[in-house]
Motif scaffolding. Structure first.
Motif, mmCIF file in Angstrom:
data_model
loop_
_atom_site.group_PDB
_atom_site.id
_atom_site.type_symbol
_atom_site.label_atom_id
_atom_site.label_comp_id
_atom_site.label_asym_id
_atom_site.label_seq_id
_atom_site.Cartn_x
_atom_site.Cartn_y
_atom_site.Cartn_z
ATOM 1 N N ARG A 53 -4.863 6.509 -12.200
ATOM 2 C CA ARG A 53 -3.946 6.102 -11.132
ATOM 3 C C ARG A 53 -4.713 5.892 -9.829
ATOM 4 O O ARG A 53 -5.766 6.465 -9.608
ATOM 5 C CB ARG A 53 -2.866 7.168 -10.935
ATOM 6 N N GLN A 54 -4.153 5.045 -8.980
ATOM 7 C CA GLN A 54 -4.669 4.821 -7.620
ATOM 8 C C GLN A 54 -6.117 4.316 -7.589
ATOM 9 O O GLN A 54 -6.882 4.684 -6.713
ATOM 10 C CB GLN A 54 -4.523 6.098 -6.778
ATOM 11 N N THR A 101 -3.209 -3.574 -9.001
ATOM 12 C CA THR A 101 -3.223 -4.541 -7.900
ATOM 13 C C THR A 101 -4.133 -5.718 -8.211
ATOM 14 O O THR A 101 -3.756 -6.872 -7.990
ATOM 15 C CB THR A 101 -3.667 -3.861 -6.588
ATOM 16 N N ALA A 108 0.855 -1.189 0.000
ATOM 17 C CA ALA A 108 0.000 0.000 0.000
ATOM 18 C C ALA A 108 0.890 1.239 0.000
ATOM 19 O O ALA A 108 1.899 1.289 0.699
ATOM 20 C CB ALA A 108 -0.911 -0.002 1.227
ATOM 21 N N LYS A 109 0.496 2.215 -0.774
ATOM 22 C CA LYS A 109 1.305 3.420 -0.970
ATOM 23 C C LYS A 109 1.740 4.066 0.342
ATOM 24 O O LYS A 109 2.893 4.430 0.509
ATOM 25 C CB LYS A 109 0.530 4.412 -1.830
ATOM 26 N N ASP A 110 0.814 4.217 1.295
ATOM 27 C CA ASP A 110 1.121 4.937 2.528
ATOM 28 C C ASP A 110 1.269 4.050 3.759
ATOM 29 O O ASP A 110 1.575 4.544 4.833
ATOM 30 C CB ASP A 110 0.025 5.977 2.806
#
Length: 194
Positions: free
Chosen positions: A63-64, A69, A24-26
């Motif tokens: 994006r996102q 995923t 996960a990005k964060d």
């Protein structure tokens, strides 16, 4: 395999995904947990297509949204679900091929044993399972080596690259996939063939 009118086991796939650890990005590594609406929509569209004997999908994405995923999760799931699958994950260049391969392996090895088949080969070029399935990893910018490979499924991750680059590489890799009627520069895309 007999692909005509095949059913995508969505409920089983969602249970499978709930056991995956994803970057996960964060937050670092986390359980995949619930699927985003964008991911569910994509899966429903793939399931509907497969039921109508459609096997090639071009996914344009922002994006996102979790699309990369979910396609990584499909990379892990599909070859284990169906015996003898020969699949390929294609990245736009070699560094991204290495990253995609690492993420897919990380996801696979995060699964509980009941969701994992035994691995018979795991090297820089492919991951192969005890059921005869194999997921190869390639870079579109690389020149293909050796003979053409018949693929049952193919995932092509594009990020700001031109589709003709992929067409050239795919033409040398998997006949028929390169004939997509799409042109231009893509902000992000995945080409999936089941």
């Amino acid at each position: 395999p007999g692909w005509k009118g095949m059913k995508f086991p969505l409920a089983h796939f969602e249970r499978f995904c709930s056991h995956l650890e994803i970057p996960a990005k964060d937050e670092g590594l986390v359980r995949m947990g619930h699927l985003y609406g964008t991911q569910r929509y994509l899966l429903r569209e793939i399931a509907a297509g497969l039921e109508h004997d459609v096997h090639d999908f071009l996914i344009l994405k922002g994006r996102q949204q979790g699309i990369t995923t979910i396609t990584d999760a499909l990379d892990v799931y599909w070859p284990q679900k169906y015996d003898g699958i020969q699949g390929m994950a294609v990245a736009d260049d070699e560094p991204n091929r290495v990253i995609r391969r690492d993420i897919v392996r990380q996801m696979f090895y995060s699964l509980p044993i009941e969701y994992r088949l035994d691995v018979r080969a795991d090297n820089g070029d492919f991951l192969a399972w005890s059921n005869g399935s194999r997921l190869m990893f390639a870079a579109a910018a690389a020149r293909p080596q050796g003979r053409k490979t018949k693929l049952d499924n193919l995932y092509n991750y594009a990020s700001g690259a031109t589709l003709p680059t992929y067409r050239r590489w795919l033409k040398n890799t998997a006949d028929g996939i390169a004939n997509l009627n799409v042109a231009g520069k893509l902000g992000g895309a995945a080409i999936a063939s089941f």
